[in-house]
Design a protein around this motif. Structure first.
Motif, PDB file in Angstrom:
ATOM      1  N   HIS A 164       0.828  -1.215   0.000  1.00 32.51           N
ATOM      2  CA  HIS A 164       0.000   0.000   0.000  1.00 32.51           C
ATOM      3  C   HIS A 164       0.854   1.253   0.000  1.00 32.51           C
TER       4      HIS A 164
ATOM      5  N   ASN B  46       2.902   3.690   3.321  1.00 29.37           N
ATOM      6  CA  ASN B  46       2.235   3.719   4.636  1.00 29.37           C
ATOM      7  C   ASN B  46       3.282   3.668   5.739  1.00 29.37           C
TER       8      ASN B  46
ATOM      9  N   LEU C   6      -3.656   2.840  15.171  1.00 28.29           N
ATOM     10  CA  LEU C   6      -4.009   3.770  14.084  1.00 28.29           C
ATOM     11  C   LEU C   6      -3.640   3.176  12.727  1.00 28.29           C
ATOM     12  N   HIS C   7      -2.862   2.098  12.760  1.00 30.73           N
ATOM     13  CA  HIS C   7      -2.392   1.461  11.512  1.00 30.73           C
ATOM     14  C   HIS C   7      -2.960   0.034  11.466  1.00 30.73           C
TER      15      HIS C   7
ATOM     16  N   LYS D 106     -16.526  13.387  20.266  1.00 28.69           N
ATOM     17  CA  LYS D 106     -15.146  13.054  20.653  1.00 28.69           C
ATOM     18  C   LYS D 106     -15.038  12.750  22.151  1.00 28.69           C
TER      19      LYS D 106
ATOM     20  N   LEU E 282     -14.169   6.041  15.439  1.00 32.32           N
ATOM     21  CA  LEU E 282     -14.808   4.958  14.703  1.00 32.32           C
ATOM     22  C   LEU E 282     -13.685   4.166  14.015  1.00 32.32           C
TER      23      LEU E 282
ATOM     24  N   GLY F 169     -11.433   1.641  11.988  1.00 33.19           N
ATOM     25  CA  GLY F 169     -11.722   1.051  10.673  1.00 33.19           C
ATOM     26  C   GLY F 169     -12.280   2.067   9.694  1.00 33.19           C
ATOM     27  N   PHE F 170     -12.403   3.304  10.184  1.00 31.74           N
ATOM     28  CA  PHE F 170     -12.855   4.400   9.304  1.00 31.74           C
ATOM     29  C   PHE F 170     -11.739   5.430   9.186  1.00 31.74           C
TER      30      PHE F 170
ATOM     31  N   HIS G  31      -8.713   7.570   6.598  1.00 31.32           N
ATOM     32  CA  HIS G  31      -7.454   7.149   5.975  1.00 31.32           C
ATOM     33  C   HIS G  31      -6.635   8.383   5.633  1.00 31.32           C
ATOM     34  N   ARG G  32      -5.297   8.245   5.737  1.00 33.54           N
ATOM     35  CA  ARG G  32      -4.406   9.363   5.401  1.00 33.54           C
ATOM     36  C   ARG G  32      -4.520   9.711   3.929  1.00 33.54           C
TER      37      ARG G  32
ATOM     38  N   ARG H 295     -10.221  -1.629  -1.129  1.00 25.34           N
ATOM     39  CA  ARG H 295     -10.033  -2.928  -0.466  1.00 25.34           C
ATOM     40  C   ARG H 295     -11.213  -3.214   0.469  1.00 25.34           C
TER      41      ARG H 295
ATOM     42  N   ARG I 205     -15.747  15.267   6.745  1.00 22.53           N
ATOM     43  CA  ARG I 205     -14.337  14.915   6.973  1.00 22.53           C
ATOM     44  C   ARG I 205     -13.873  13.833   5.996  1.00 22.53           C
TER      45      ARG I 205
ATOM     46  N   ASN J  46     -12.090   1.772   5.869  1.00 15.97           N
ATOM     47  CA  ASN J  46     -10.806   1.405   5.270  1.00 15.97           C
ATOM     48  C   ASN J  46     -10.650  -0.107   5.334  1.00 15.97           C
TER      49      ASN J  46
ATOM     50  N   ASP K 212      -9.437  -2.095   7.225  1.00 15.74           N
ATOM     51  CA  ASP K 212      -9.528  -2.793   8.516  1.00 15.74           C
ATOM     52  C   ASP K 212     -10.950  -2.949   9.037  1.00 15.74           C
TER      53      ASP K 212
ATOM     54  N   ARG L 229       1.224  -8.225   4.167  1.00 11.34           N
ATOM     55  CA  ARG L 229       2.047  -7.064   3.779  1.00 11.34           C
ATOM     56  C   ARG L 229       3.506  -7.420   3.524  1.00 11.34           C
TER      57      ARG L 229
HETATM   58  C1  SDX Z   1      -4.268   1.422   7.741  1.00 12.45           C
HETATM   59  O1  SDX Z   1      -1.386   4.592   5.211  1.00 12.45           O
HETATM   60  C2  SDX Z   1      -1.898   3.483   4.830  1.00 12.45           C
HETATM   61  O2  SDX Z   1      -1.989   3.188   3.650  1.00 12.45           O
HETATM   62  C3  SDX Z   1      -2.380   2.542   5.945  1.00 12.45           C
HETATM   63  C4  SDX Z   1      -3.120   1.298   5.493  1.00 12.45           C
HETATM   64  C5  SDX Z   1      -2.211   0.327   4.778  1.00 12.45           C
HETATM   65  O3  SDX Z   1      -2.718  -0.471   3.971  1.00 12.45           O
HETATM   66  O4  SDX Z   1      -0.991   0.307   5.107  1.00 12.45           O
HETATM   67  O5  SDX Z   1      -4.184   1.648   4.632  1.00 12.45           O
HETATM   68  C6  SDX Z   1      -3.692   0.525   6.682  1.00 12.45           C
HETATM   69  O6  SDX Z   1      -3.560   1.788   8.655  1.00 12.45           O
HETATM   70  C7  SDX Z   1      -5.681   1.909   7.588  1.00 12.45           C
HETATM   71  C8  SDX Z   1      -6.093   2.907   8.740  1.00 12.45           C
HETATM   72  C9  SDX Z   1      -6.469   2.065   9.963  1.00 12.45           C
HETATM   73  N1  SDX Z   1      -6.683   2.937  11.126  1.00 12.45           N
HETATM   74  C10 SDX Z   1      -7.922   3.139  11.647  1.00 12.45           C
HETATM   75  O7  SDX Z   1      -8.956   2.673  11.165  1.00 12.45           O
HETATM   76  C11 SDX Z   1      -7.927   3.980  12.924  1.00 12.45           C
HETATM   77  C12 SDX Z   1      -9.069   4.988  12.879  1.00 12.45           C
HETATM   78  N2  SDX Z   1      -8.752   6.005  11.864  1.00 12.45           N
HETATM   79  C13 SDX Z   1      -8.142   7.226  12.323  1.00 12.45           C
HETATM   80  O8  SDX Z   1      -7.367   7.164  13.445  1.00 12.45           O
HETATM   81  C14 SDX Z   1      -7.659   8.115  11.184  1.00 12.45           C
HETATM   82  O9  SDX Z   1      -8.652   8.140  10.252  1.00 12.45           O
HETATM   83  C15 SDX Z   1      -6.342   7.790  10.500  1.00 12.45           C
HETATM   84  C16 SDX Z   1      -5.214   7.733  11.465  1.00 12.45           C
HETATM   85  C17 SDX Z   1      -6.428   6.507   9.758  1.00 12.45           C
HETATM   86  C18 SDX Z   1      -6.085   8.899   9.492  1.00 12.45           C
HETATM   87  O10 SDX Z   1      -6.006  10.066  10.193  1.00 12.45           O
HETATM   88  P1  SDX Z   1      -5.905  11.472   9.408  1.00 12.45           P
HETATM   89  O11 SDX Z   1      -6.087  11.341   7.955  1.00 12.45           O
HETATM   90  O12 SDX Z   1      -4.657  12.083   9.919  1.00 12.45           O
HETATM   91  O13 SDX Z   1      -7.165  12.208   9.882  1.00 12.45           O
HETATM   92  P2  SDX Z   1      -7.097  13.325  10.931  1.00 12.45           P
HETATM   93  O14 SDX Z   1      -6.536  12.758  12.194  1.00 12.45           O
HETATM   94  O15 SDX Z   1      -6.444  14.519  10.302  1.00 12.45           O
HETATM   95  O16 SDX Z   1      -8.641  13.606  11.161  1.00 12.45           O
HETATM   96  C19 SDX Z   1      -9.336  14.555  10.385  1.00 12.45           C
HETATM   97  C20 SDX Z   1     -10.661  14.726  11.119  1.00 12.45           C
HETATM   98  C21 SDX Z   1     -10.467  15.001  12.615  1.00 12.45           C
HETATM   99  O17 SDX Z   1     -11.637  15.690  13.052  1.00 12.45           O
HETATM  100  P3  SDX Z   1     -11.515  17.293  13.354  1.00 12.45           P
HETATM  101  O18 SDX Z   1     -10.306  17.484  14.281  1.00 12.45           O
HETATM  102  O19 SDX Z   1     -11.321  17.927  11.983  1.00 12.45           O
HETATM  103  O20 SDX Z   1     -12.818  17.665  14.022  1.00 12.45           O
HETATM  104  O21 SDX Z   1     -11.391  13.487  11.044  1.00 12.45           O
HETATM  105  C22 SDX Z   1     -11.556  12.962  12.353  1.00 12.45           C
HETATM  106  C23 SDX Z   1     -10.496  13.629  13.223  1.00 12.45           C
HETATM  107  O22 SDX Z   1     -10.932  13.654  14.589  1.00 12.45           O
HETATM  108  N3  SDX Z   1     -11.335  11.516  12.252  1.00 12.45           N
HETATM  109  C24 SDX Z   1     -12.091  10.609  12.845  1.00 12.45           C
HETATM  110  C25 SDX Z   1     -11.583   9.378  12.455  1.00 12.45           C
HETATM  111  N4  SDX Z   1     -10.537   9.564  11.639  1.00 12.45           N
HETATM  112  C26 SDX Z   1     -10.374  10.895  11.515  1.00 12.45           C
HETATM  113  N5  SDX Z   1     -13.148  10.749  13.673  1.00 12.45           N
HETATM  114  C27 SDX Z   1     -13.704   9.589  14.129  1.00 12.45           C
HETATM  115  N6  SDX Z   1     -13.266   8.350  13.779  1.00 12.45           N
HETATM  116  C28 SDX Z   1     -12.211   8.215  12.962  1.00 12.45           C
HETATM  117  N7  SDX Z   1     -11.787   7.003  12.639  1.00 12.45           N
END
Ligand code: SDX
Length: 390
Positions: free
Chosen positions: A194, A197, A228-229, A260, A266, A268-269, A271-272, A280, A321, A326, A328, A353
């Motif tokens: 991917h 990452n 987070l990953h 918050k 949430l 599994g929701f 993505h960067r 996927r 947002r 994603n 996961d 991976r």
């Molecule tokens: C993987 O990079 C890759 O390719 C990774 C991956 C791979 O194949 O290698 O795809 C695998 O790691 C997938 C991601 C799995 N992680 C999760 O599901 C953990 C939950 N997701 C979040 O922690 C978050 O979405 C991230 C870490 C994945 C991404 O974070 P971002 O893009 O830096 O988003 P952000 O922190 O800048 O958030 C932007 C806004 C914020 O709100 P505000 O401050 O603007 O009010 O969105 C909100 C965040 O609070 N937000 C969420 C959220 N993810 C972002 N709110 C609730 N639930 C979430 N999951």
């Protein structure tokens, strides 16, 4: 603290990592390995074929694939002393800690004196890792169960051998279930690479210092373990379990996420890169329904996950947002139906991976032009100042 951003300093990042391996378009929800769309690979390829594609850049011929498969089978055995390594760890150890430590331990059998970047040696290390990581992972699983380790059965395919090592036991024959084999092979394909990452960037950076492939992959496993990953697939099942056990319902849970409360997310929701549906996740969701039906498993967690997804996708908070499921979000439901404990979910991600990590390590470290990695920094701290007179 200054309120200024990188752009205010005229900072343009020209140091982006260049790679030929994987292409992602986060807005369009596109993912391609060496140019081939993930949808086609998931439907028509196998994990070993995709591993070859990622590592060598082209699809293998039938002979190349056969020889690759054969070489991997011949390297599945672990040194008997290494098996004793597991007895030093508590049965409560997290399998991700077990496999990252075991990989570092594995390097002590093969790396002393070798030039970790010699192409011949890297070929052999590539095969050893692909062959032995699944065995180490199965031993981590058996360790947590207090069950005896089985020996690999090299008459079996890569995936069937792995399933038997996890679910077989010394007292009875293990019956191959083609539904499990097909589903797991497909999930491994979906996780195979991917782009840059966090864990892959870790593998590249560690490898760029001259560290060997085992050490680099072990570091990548540790990066992947974070919630987070890759650790998110485990965290999703825990989140669904808490919603189910608390009886709070998805509506109340989503409100808590939006407010918050206690930093709840949430899982599994989001993505960067993907600001659209992760391609996927779509494929895994289809698989989840098929696999559970084929296994005759009725898991309320799947219904709960679908209800949660539906609610979030219709909610402005998530739409604004650009938060979508994603990779996961649905995988854990399938792994659970297969019989894996929640703490093995991220280990399965790591096995998927592995070819991607190896491909990126080779791309960066087999090129003599490559330099040691050194991420750029933009200093935004204090200007020069003098110590007070004392
Ligand atoms: C993987 O990079 C890759 O390719 C990774 C991956 C791979 O194949 O290698 O795809 C695998 O790691 C997938 C991601 C799995 N992680 C999760 O599901 C953990 C939950 N997701 C979040 O922690 C978050 O979405 C991230 C870490 C994945 C991404 O974070 P971002 O893009 O830096 O988003 P952000 O922190 O800048 O958030 C932007 C806004 C914020 O709100 P505000 O401050 O603007 O009010 O969105 C909100 C965040 O609070 N937000 C969420 C959220 N993810 C972002 N709110 C609730 N639930 C979430 N999951």
């Amino acid at each position: 603290q200054t309120g200024l951003t990188a752009l205010d300093y005229g900072f343009v990042n020209t140091a982006a990592t260049k790679s030929k391996i994987t292409y992602i378009d986060g807005d369009e929800g596109i993912l391609r390995y060496r140019g081939y769309p993930i949808e086609q690979l998931a439907a028509g390829s196998t994990y070993l074929e995709v591993a070859w594609l990622l590592i060598y850049g082209e699809l293998p011929t039938a002979d190349q694939l056969g020889e690759f498969d054969e070489r991997i089978r011949r390297h599945t055995l672990l040194h008997e002393d290494l098996k004793r390594f597991f007895s030093a760890l508590p049965h409560t150890a997290h399998p991700m800690s077990v496999i990252s430590s075991a990989l570092s331990a594995l390097s002590t059998y093969y790396e002393s004196g070798a030039d970790p970047h010699d192409p011949e040696h890297v070929e052999l290390t590539t095969i050893r890792l692909l062959a032995k990581l699944p065995v180490i992972a199965a031993y981590a699983h058996k360790k947590s169960l207090g069950q005896a380790f089985l020996y690999p059965d090299n008459k079996l395919s890569f995936v069937d051998n792995f399933l038997k090592l996890n679910f077989g036991n010394m007292a009875e024959d293990y019956e191959i279930n083609p539904v499990l084999s097909t589903a797991l092979d497909r999930l491994l394909i979906l996780h195979a690479d991917h782009e840059q990452n966090a864990s892959t960037s870790t593998v590249r950076l560690v490898g760029s210092t001259g560290a060997n492939l085992y050490a680099s992959i072990s570091a990548g496993i540790n990066a992947l373990s974070g919630p987070l990953h890759g650790g998110a697939n485990e965290a999703v099942l825990e989140m669904l379990g808490r919603i189910q056990d608390s009886g709070e319902g998805v509506k109340r849970f989503v409100e808590r996420v939006k407010n918050k409360e206690d930093g709840v997310k949430l899982m599994g929701f989001g993505h960067r890169v993907y600001k659209n549906y992760d391609p996927r996740a779509k494929l895994v969701k289809e698989s989840a329904t098929e696999v559970l039906q084929a296994l005759g498993v009725k898991d309320p967690m799947l219904d709960l996950a679908m209800e949660l997804e539906q609610l979030a996708l219709e909610d402005d908070y998530f739409k604004e947002r650009r938060l979508y499921p994603n990779v996961d979000f649905y995988t854990g439901v399938i792994y659970k139906a297969m019989g894996f404990p929640t703490r093995m979910f991220t280990v399965l991600f790591a096995i998927g991976r592995l070819p991607g990590w190896i491909a990126h390590w080779r791309e960066m470290n087999l090129d003599p032009q490559n330099k040691i990695g050194r991420p750029q920094q933009l200093y935004i701290g204090e200007p020069e100042r003098d110590l007070p007179q004392r």
